[in-house]
Design a protein around this motif. Structure first.
Motif, PDB file in Angstrom:
ATOM      1  N   THR A   1     -12.184  12.793  18.267  1.00  0.00           N
ATOM      2  CA  THR A   1     -10.869  12.771  18.911  1.00  0.00           C
ATOM      3  C   THR A   1     -10.890  13.084  20.401  1.00  0.00           C
ATOM      4  O   THR A   1      -9.944  12.735  21.098  1.00  0.00           O
ATOM      5  CB  THR A   1      -9.934  13.785  18.231  1.00  0.00           C
ATOM      6  N   ASP A   2     -11.914  13.717  20.914  1.00  0.00           N
ATOM      7  CA  ASP A   2     -11.934  14.171  22.303  1.00  0.00           C
ATOM      8  C   ASP A   2     -12.297  13.028  23.250  1.00  0.00           C
ATOM      9  O   ASP A   2     -13.325  12.377  23.092  1.00  0.00           O
ATOM     10  CB  ASP A   2     -12.933  15.317  22.447  1.00  0.00           C
ATOM     11  N   THR A   3     -11.476  12.799  24.246  1.00  0.00           N
ATOM     12  CA  THR A   3     -11.690  11.730  25.214  1.00  0.00           C
ATOM     13  C   THR A   3     -12.978  11.937  26.012  1.00  0.00           C
ATOM     14  O   THR A   3     -13.720  10.981  26.268  1.00  0.00           O
ATOM     15  CB  THR A   3     -10.500  11.625  26.189  1.00  0.00           C
ATOM     16  N   ALA A   4     -13.270  13.162  26.407  1.00  0.00           N
ATOM     17  CA  ALA A   4     -14.488  13.444  27.175  1.00  0.00           C
ATOM     18  C   ALA A   4     -15.731  13.143  26.346  1.00  0.00           C
ATOM     19  O   ALA A   4     -16.717  12.613  26.859  1.00  0.00           O
ATOM     20  CB  ALA A   4     -14.499  14.895  27.641  1.00  0.00           C
ATOM     21  N   PHE A   5     -15.695  13.465  25.059  1.00  0.00           N
ATOM     22  CA  PHE A   5     -16.829  13.181  24.175  1.00  0.00           C
ATOM     23  C   PHE A   5     -17.031  11.668  24.068  1.00  0.00           C
ATOM     24  O   PHE A   5     -18.148  11.168  24.170  1.00  0.00           O
ATOM     25  CB  PHE A   5     -16.600  13.797  22.797  1.00  0.00           C
ATOM     26  N   TYR A   6     -15.945  10.931  23.896  1.00  0.00           N
ATOM     27  CA  TYR A   6     -16.015   9.472  23.789  1.00  0.00           C
ATOM     28  C   TYR A   6     -16.573   8.855  25.069  1.00  0.00           C
ATOM     29  O   TYR A   6     -17.444   7.974  25.012  1.00  0.00           O
ATOM     30  CB  TYR A   6     -14.626   8.910  23.472  1.00  0.00           C
ATOM     31  N   GLN A   7     -16.115   9.318  26.215  1.00  0.00           N
ATOM     32  CA  GLN A   7     -16.613   8.793  27.487  1.00  0.00           C
ATOM     33  C   GLN A   7     -18.104   9.050  27.646  1.00  0.00           C
ATOM     34  O   GLN A   7     -18.845   8.204  28.145  1.00  0.00           O
ATOM     35  CB  GLN A   7     -15.840   9.400  28.665  1.00  0.00           C
ATOM     36  N   ARG A   8     -18.556  10.206  27.205  1.00  0.00           N
ATOM     37  CA  ARG A   8     -19.985  10.521  27.299  1.00  0.00           C
ATOM     38  C   ARG A   8     -20.793   9.626  26.365  1.00  0.00           C
ATOM     39  O   ARG A   8     -21.894   9.198  26.708  1.00  0.00           O
ATOM     40  CB  ARG A   8     -20.223  11.988  26.984  1.00  0.00           C
ATOM     41  N   GLU A   9     -20.256   9.332  25.182  1.00  0.00           N
ATOM     42  CA  GLU A   9     -20.921   8.392  24.273  1.00  0.00           C
ATOM     43  C   GLU A   9     -21.078   7.029  24.932  1.00  0.00           C
ATOM     44  O   GLU A   9     -22.144   6.421  24.858  1.00  0.00           O
ATOM     45  CB  GLU A   9     -20.101   8.213  22.985  1.00  0.00           C
ATOM     46  N   ILE A  10     -20.023   6.566  25.552  1.00  0.00           N
ATOM     47  CA  ILE A  10     -20.090   5.268  26.227  1.00  0.00           C
ATOM     48  C   ILE A  10     -21.149   5.293  27.324  1.00  0.00           C
ATOM     49  O   ILE A  10     -22.009   4.409  27.388  1.00  0.00           O
ATOM     50  CB  ILE A  10     -18.715   4.881  26.804  1.00  0.00           C
ATOM     51  N   GLU A  11     -21.122   6.323  28.161  1.00  0.00           N
ATOM     52  CA  GLU A  11     -22.067   6.415  29.271  1.00  0.00           C
ATOM     53  C   GLU A  11     -23.510   6.553  28.810  1.00  0.00           C
ATOM     54  O   GLU A  11     -24.410   5.946  29.390  1.00  0.00           O
ATOM     55  CB  GLU A  11     -21.713   7.607  30.153  1.00  0.00           C
TER      56      GLU A  11
END
Length: 76
Positions: free
Chosen positions: A30-40
């Motif tokens: 659910t965390d946006t920061a976690f998702y962005q790090r996954e993408i990066e």
């Protein structure tokens, strides 16, 4: 959450042997920061599945795929 979501200590239970392991903590989903790090760290550096060859089997055929970094059009 008192600790950083990127602190490896948050994931110790995930790395245990299968019978003793737990799933990822809820913030991983659910965390946006976690998702962005996954993408990066994952999606931008590795090949990603977009579809099957049969979806564009002949020249001129195409299909669309909504990936984590945005939509993609696959054309043969």
């Amino acid at each position: 959450m008192g600790e950083s979501i990127f602190d490896p200590a948050c994931y110790e239970s995930v790395r245990r042997p299968l019978r003793d392991a737990s799933t990822l903590p809820p913030h991983c989903y659910t965390d946006t920061a976690f998702y962005q790090r996954e993408i990066e760290r994952l999606f931008l550096h590795h090949w990603q599945y977009a579809g099957r060859e049969e979806q564009a089997a002949v020249p001129g055929r195409y299909f669309c795929h909504d990936g984590p970094t945005g939509p993609v059009i696959v054309v043969r």
